[in-house]
Design an enzyme around this catalytic site. Structure first.
Site, PDB file in Angstrom:
ATOM      1  N   ASP A  74     -69.243  46.533  42.088  1.00 14.34           N
ATOM      2  CA  ASP A  74     -70.140  45.689  40.965  1.00 14.34           C
ATOM      3  C   ASP A  74     -69.552  44.284  41.538  1.00 14.34           C
ATOM      4  O   ASP A  74     -68.566  43.911  41.706  1.00 14.34           O
ATOM      5  CB  ASP A  74     -69.660  46.029  39.703  1.00 14.34           C
ATOM      6  CG  ASP A  74     -70.657  45.360  38.630  1.00 14.34           C
ATOM      7  OD1 ASP A  74     -71.061  44.239  38.841  1.00 14.34           O
ATOM      8  OD2 ASP A  74     -71.127  46.130  37.926  1.00 14.34           O
ATOM      9  N   SER A  87     -72.458  39.354  25.836  1.00 18.80           N
ATOM     10  CA  SER A  87     -73.692  40.176  25.440  1.00 18.80           C
ATOM     11  C   SER A  87     -73.471  41.646  26.172  1.00 18.80           C
ATOM     12  O   SER A  87     -74.249  42.603  25.673  1.00 18.80           O
ATOM     13  CB  SER A  87     -74.837  39.588  26.033  1.00 18.80           C
ATOM     14  OG  SER A  87     -75.017  39.452  27.483  1.00 18.80           O
ATOM     15  N   GLN A 134     -71.739  44.983  23.624  1.00 18.59           N
ATOM     16  CA  GLN A 134     -72.306  46.043  22.616  1.00 18.59           C
ATOM     17  C   GLN A 134     -72.690  47.234  23.094  1.00 18.59           C
ATOM     18  O   GLN A 134     -72.940  48.392  22.474  1.00 18.59           O
ATOM     19  CB  GLN A 134     -73.719  45.046  22.500  1.00 18.59           C
ATOM     20  CG  GLN A 134     -74.987  46.037  21.907  1.00 18.59           C
ATOM     21  CD  GLN A 134     -75.498  46.206  22.905  1.00 18.59           C
ATOM     22  OE1 GLN A 134     -75.708  46.013  24.013  1.00 18.59           O
ATOM     23  NE2 GLN A 134     -77.022  46.928  22.281  1.00 18.59           N
ATOM     24  N   ARG A 135     -72.756  47.466  24.421  1.00 15.92           N
ATOM     25  CA  ARG A 135     -72.529  48.726  25.274  1.00 15.92           C
ATOM     26  C   ARG A 135     -71.857  49.002  26.357  1.00 15.92           C
ATOM     27  O   ARG A 135     -71.497  50.314  26.784  1.00 15.92           O
ATOM     28  CB  ARG A 135     -74.351  48.783  25.776  1.00 15.92           C
ATOM     29  CG  ARG A 135     -74.468  47.583  26.862  1.00 15.92           C
ATOM     30  CD  ARG A 135     -76.090  47.574  27.071  1.00 15.92           C
ATOM     31  NE  ARG A 135     -76.121  46.525  28.247  1.00 15.92           N
ATOM     32  CZ  ARG A 135     -75.952  45.334  28.034  1.00 15.92           C
ATOM     33  NH1 ARG A 135     -75.833  44.786  26.661  1.00 15.92           N
ATOM     34  NH2 ARG A 135     -76.202  44.404  28.905  1.00 15.92           N
ATOM     35  N   LYS A 180     -66.021  42.557  36.761  1.00 13.41           N
ATOM     36  CA  LYS A 180     -66.167  43.934  36.111  1.00 13.41           C
ATOM     37  C   LYS A 180     -65.512  44.766  36.714  1.00 13.41           C
ATOM     38  O   LYS A 180     -64.937  45.879  36.039  1.00 13.41           O
ATOM     39  CB  LYS A 180     -67.742  44.255  36.002  1.00 13.41           C
ATOM     40  CG  LYS A 180     -68.519  43.571  34.783  1.00 13.41           C
ATOM     41  CD  LYS A 180     -70.006  44.167  34.891  1.00 13.41           C
ATOM     42  CE  LYS A 180     -70.860  43.402  33.586  1.00 13.41           C
ATOM     43  NZ  LYS A 180     -72.070  43.559  33.545  1.00 13.41           N
ATOM     44  N   ASP A 185     -79.521  48.562  37.331  1.00 14.16           N
ATOM     45  CA  ASP A 185     -80.589  48.216  36.395  1.00 14.16           C
ATOM     46  C   ASP A 185     -82.002  47.460  37.371  1.00 14.16           C
ATOM     47  O   ASP A 185     -82.678  46.950  36.542  1.00 14.16           O
ATOM     48  CB  ASP A 185     -80.313  47.223  35.455  1.00 14.16           C
ATOM     49  CG  ASP A 185     -79.663  45.887  35.851  1.00 14.16           C
ATOM     50  OD1 ASP A 185     -79.537  45.648  37.018  1.00 14.16           O
ATOM     51  OD2 ASP A 185     -79.331  45.000  35.150  1.00 14.16           O
ATOM     52  N   CYS A 241     -83.893  44.059  30.582  1.00 14.88           N
ATOM     53  CA  CYS A 241     -82.885  44.401  29.159  1.00 14.88           C
ATOM     54  C   CYS A 241     -82.710  43.080  28.547  1.00 14.88           C
ATOM     55  O   CYS A 241     -82.965  43.134  27.231  1.00 14.88           O
ATOM     56  CB  CYS A 241     -81.490  44.883  29.818  1.00 14.88           C
ATOM     57  SG  CYS A 241     -80.242  44.983  28.466  1.00 14.88           S
TER      58      CYS A 241
END
Length: 237
Positions: free
Chosen positions: A61, A68, A71-72, A85, A129, A186
């Site tokens: 990555d 943000s 949350q996931r 990351k 994504d 997203c």
């Protein structure tokens, strides 16, 4: 491959599991697995494959943790905002299981490095994504004869499938003219956090099945999940 007393306790539920046992756990410890993307889907994939004791778990990555994401993308933390990351994911995975061999790749996947990255592993999982990266990874996996577990999510819905040598490939499922411009982002449409956990965990399950030979992988089949209606569906391609 002999398990230490600590490993025997750590993997005890695998070692007594019919169909898995010591042979399946040894296969996991020999496996080399590349996870493309340490975000929403990559988070549960990395957590479960590290916990399962994958011997070499590559994480690629180029992005950094932002507020943000949290949350996931549950392997990252508030304290880690601004951290790469890959570094954040590696720290999480190592803390969870120091026996998992974490191989960090802090770089963007592109045409210059995709063959090197994919070629170094036995199995690839793609949770990115965008279609540009997905096409690159899928083409490299097909070219190099590597199975690929592919997951995707949007808003309340998700899907997972497996592209494997001898089975239908990426182009059998996604049209050549499909573009990221045709897909909702997203950022624009949002995504329910636990959805990435559902699909990412299914991806980890498919990876473990492929590594150990347990069960029937989703080759030539797409499993879809409607989060609003709590409904799974499947179709072949």
């Amino acid at each position: 491959m002999v398990f230490s007393p600590e490993e025997s306790r750590r993997y005890a539920r695998h070692l007594v599991l019919k169909g898995m046992g010591g042979g399946g756990q040894q296969a996991l410890q020999r496996a080399r697995v590349l996870v493309v993307g340490a975000g929403g889907l990559g988070s549960p994939v990395i957590a479960y494959l590290a916990g399962a004791g994958v011997g070499a778990l590559g994480i690629v990555d180029h992005d950094s943790v932002s507020l943000s994401n949290l949350q996931r993308q549950v392997i990252h933390t508030t304290a880690g905002i601004g951290t790469g990351k890959v570094a954040s994911a590696a720290a999480f995975a190592t803390a969870l299981n120091p026996h998992a061999g974490i191989v960090p790749h802090a770089e963007r996947v592109d045409g210059s490095n995709v063959d090197r990255l994919v070629g170094a592993y036995d199995l690839v999982l793609d949770g990115t994504d965008n279609l540009v990266t997905r096409r690159l990874v899928a083409a490299a996996a097909e070219r190099l004869g590597k199975p690929l577990v592919s997951g995707a999510v949007s808003m309340f819905d998700g899907q997972v499938t497996v592209f494997a040598p001898g089975g239908p490939g990426f182009t059998a499922l996604y049209p050549d003219d499909a573009s990221d411009d045709d897909l909702p982002s997203c950022e624009a449409t949002g995504i329910l956090g636990p959805l990435t956990g559902v699909i990412g965990t299914l991806m980890a399950m498919e990876a473990i099945k492929l590594i150990t030979g347990i069960g029937t992988p989703l080759i030539g089949r797409v499993l879809t999940y409607d989060g609003k209606d709590a409904r799974f569906s499947e179709f072949s391609y």
